[in-house]
Design a protein around this motif. Structure first.
Motif, PDB file in Angstrom:
ATOM      1  N   LYS A  86      43.817  14.054  28.811  1.00  0.00           N
ATOM      2  CA  LYS A  86      44.834  15.085  28.591  1.00  0.00           C
ATOM      3  C   LYS A  86      45.431  16.304  29.505  1.00  0.00           C
ATOM      4  O   LYS A  86      44.714  16.158  30.893  1.00  0.00           O
ATOM      5  N   GLY A  87      46.538  16.477  29.807  1.00  0.00           N
ATOM      6  CA  GLY A  87      47.180  17.733  30.499  1.00  0.00           C
ATOM      7  C   GLY A  87      47.497  16.408  31.855  1.00  0.00           C
ATOM      8  O   GLY A  87      47.877  16.663  32.737  1.00  0.00           O
ATOM      9  N   VAL A 163      58.544  16.871  31.611  1.00  0.00           N
ATOM     10  CA  VAL A 163      58.251  17.706  31.058  1.00  0.00           C
ATOM     11  C   VAL A 163      58.897  17.852  29.932  1.00  0.00           C
ATOM     12  O   VAL A 163      60.488  17.471  29.759  1.00  0.00           O
ATOM     13  N   GLY A 164      58.304  19.163  28.630  1.00  0.00           N
ATOM     14  CA  GLY A 164      59.299  18.922  27.652  1.00  0.00           C
ATOM     15  C   GLY A 164      59.761  20.384  27.741  1.00  0.00           C
ATOM     16  O   GLY A 164      58.844  21.194  28.173  1.00  0.00           O
ATOM     17  N   THR A 264      52.224  17.579  28.167  1.00  0.00           N
ATOM     18  CA  THR A 264      51.654  16.748  26.824  1.00  0.00           C
ATOM     19  C   THR A 264      52.212  16.844  26.003  1.00  0.00           C
ATOM     20  O   THR A 264      52.428  17.952  24.975  1.00  0.00           O
ATOM     21  N   THR A 265      52.247  15.784  24.744  1.00  0.00           N
ATOM     22  CA  THR A 265      52.223  16.157  23.577  1.00  0.00           C
ATOM     23  C   THR A 265      50.913  17.053  22.766  1.00  0.00           C
ATOM     24  O   THR A 265      50.936  17.608  21.329  1.00  0.00           O
ATOM     25  N   THR A 327      47.912  15.430  37.184  1.00  0.00           N
ATOM     26  CA  THR A 327      46.780  15.799  36.420  1.00  0.00           C
ATOM     27  C   THR A 327      46.351  17.233  36.308  1.00  0.00           C
ATOM     28  O   THR A 327      46.241  17.934  37.533  1.00  0.00           O
ATOM     29  N   PHE A 328      46.673  18.027  35.500  1.00  0.00           N
ATOM     30  CA  PHE A 328      46.392  19.434  35.327  1.00  0.00           C
ATOM     31  C   PHE A 328      45.185  19.467  34.532  1.00  0.00           C
ATOM     32  O   PHE A 328      44.572  18.828  33.552  1.00  0.00           O
TER      33      PHE A 328
END
Length: 502
Positions: A86-87, A163-164, A264-265, A327-328
């Motif tokens: 994640k992230g 990124v979106g 991310t999604t 990565t966050f």
């Protein structure tokens, strides 16, 4: 009695001792043979053990390098580390085969990259010098007078992520930069100018979650310290206008806005503050803009503090044909060594480091303890080549050259003055280089973090000297390759670990 029997009876008492003597002699010979065998074997074993110790000692101070491991291939090799975490975003070099970005018909050379790097360093030195002297350097924003060099490359870094932005989201490739705060992208209708980018230019009119920040908002006033320019105000819409200019005179001017950002999604950030550029100049490697990872309140790190805890990490790949990650959130690796951030200035967006010493081939360079503390030091993802005080660089270069004396030299490459022709070698050795940071944290640089490879005929030491010992030291992105680098703003520390991209 026969003669034969007589002789046997007569000589039997004598033959028995002789037989026993022969047996004893044979036994003694066998024992001596065994003794000498074990003595010889033991001596041989000790000799080999001693030789192995020498070789082990040498290998501890040298990297054995396969030349092909430093040369990018024509195809992309993607890393799978953190790809499901994640992230986490994939990091790509903007000039490698993993990138779909381009600079049109113009081929970017190594000299181009290094010359732009030189301009970025000048900009950083000037910016920090003004901060330390109390000069905020603020300028009244006038988009018509912001200069740009036609065809120049932005000095903002070599790596980007996707990124979106918006609702529905549009994927955008953004350069990530720890030395910048404002995140921005080019926007339609490109009222003044837009450079060529690979992705479709973002159109805010087609997003249901877009809105402008007004001139009277306190958010608008934050732009002054984040960009070095006082914000402007649209006479018609009263929208806040940002303007940011980089070290090579490239710039972006547009509306300071809010929008939905999709990392991310599963990770979506609403009301994210960013710049929607209407006047943009400079070649950005075909990317759509920049994501700012500095320390300012409008940086991505600070805006997402409640979600990611002001923690992010990355690994930069060893070559431009492989990928890394950004990565966050909290790092999962346990094999990290942390050193405290140092303070460069109160307003600085840069991340400070305390450098205690440098070792080459296991030998500590003879430098005064105050050499690095005089000018200070920062770590920067956008600077390519590490800049050292001239005194430190001269010592490092001398020690490195001594360890490379058996290899043929090659011509200089822009700011890199120590290069070798290794085209005749499939495997070669180089001195190990370690940096020792505050708290006695030792970071061993990998071969990809020591050498800058233009070609097999021009492999260079990836360090350069500042103009003066008082200039700030910059730990650049070549030296960070393959390392896991973790920024923990809340904890006031930065961590390093080996094998970050695997």
């Amino acid at each position: 009695m026969s003669e034969s029997v007589f002789y046997k009876l007569a000589f039997y008492p004598l033959l028995l001792p002789l037989s026993m003597a022969i047996q004893m002699s044979s036994l003694l010979f066998s024992s001596l043979a065994v003794f000498f065998f074990f003595f010889f074997f033991s001596s041989l074993e000790k000799t080999f053990a001693f030789q192995a110790t020498i070789e082990d000692t040498e290998s501890n101070n040298l990297h054995l390098v396969h030349l092909n491991s430093l040369l990018p291939s024509s195809s992309c090799s993607s890393s799978i580390k953190d790809s499901r975490r994640k992230g986490s975003l994939e990091v790509v070099h903007k000039y490698g085969p993993c990138s779909q970005q381009n600079d049109g018909d113009r081929k970017v050379t190594h000299s181009d990259i290094l010359n732009v790097d030189k301009e970025r360093v000048k900009y950083i030195h000037s910016r920090i010098s003004k901060e330390l002297s109390g000069d905020d350097g603020l300028k009244e924003l006038d988009s018509a007078n912001l200069p740009a060099k036609s065809g120049s490359l932005i000095g903002s870094g070599n790596y980007f992520v996707v990124v979106g932005l918006g609702t529905p989201k549009r994927d955008l490739s953004l350069i990530f930069d720890t030395g910048s705060d404002l995140t921005w992208t080019q926007c339609q209708p490109c009222a003044r100018s837009c450079y060529k980018q690979q992705d479709p230019i973002f159109d805010p009119s087609k997003s249901s979650s877009y809105s402008n920040i007004t001139c009277t908002s306190t958010l608008c006033t934050q732009l002054s310290s984040a960009t070095g320019n006082d914000p402007g105000c649209s006479s018609v819409s009263k929208a806040c206008i940002y303007g940011i200019q980089y070290g090579d005179q490239s710039f972006s001017v547009g509306y300071f806005s809010r929008e939905r950002l999709t990392v991310t999604t599963t990770d979506v950030i609403d009301n994210f503050l960013f710049g929607c550029g209407q006047n943009n100049q400079g070649l950005f490697g075909g990317s759509a803009g920049l994501i700012g990872l500095g320390r300012h309140p409008i940086s991505f790190v600070q805006q997402t503090a409640s979600k990611y805890g002001k923690i992010f990490s990355y690994c930069l790949p060893s070559t431009s044909s492989s990928t890394g990650h950004l990565t966050f959130g909290r790092a999962t690796s346990r094999l990290l060594l942390y050193t405290p951030f140092s303070t460069i200035s109160r307003s600085s967006s840069f991340y400070g480091l305390d450098i205690a010493s440098i070792t080459v081939s296991g030998v500590k360079l003879s430098l005064t303890p105050s050499l690095f503390s005089t000018g200070g030091a920062i770590i920067d993802s956008g600077t390519v080549i590490t800049r050292l005080p001239p005194t430190a660089y001269a010592a490092l270069r001398s020690a490195f050259r001594q360890g490379m004396s058996k290899y043929p030299s090659a011509g200089e490459l822009s700011i890199l003055d120590t290069c070798y022709d290794l085209s005749a070698y499939k495997v070669f050795s180089i001195p190990k280089i370690n940096f020792v940071f505050g708290g006695s944290v030792t970071v061993e640089l990998q071969p990809a973090g020591i050498l800058y490879v233009a070609s097999a005929k021009q492999v260079c030491l990836a360090f350069a000297a500042n103009g003066d010992d008082s200039d700030i030291t910059i730990f650049g992105n070549v030296q960070q390759r393959t390392l896991e680098v973790v920024y923990d703003l809340g904890g006031g520390k930065i961590g390093f670990g080996a094998g970050g991209c695997k």
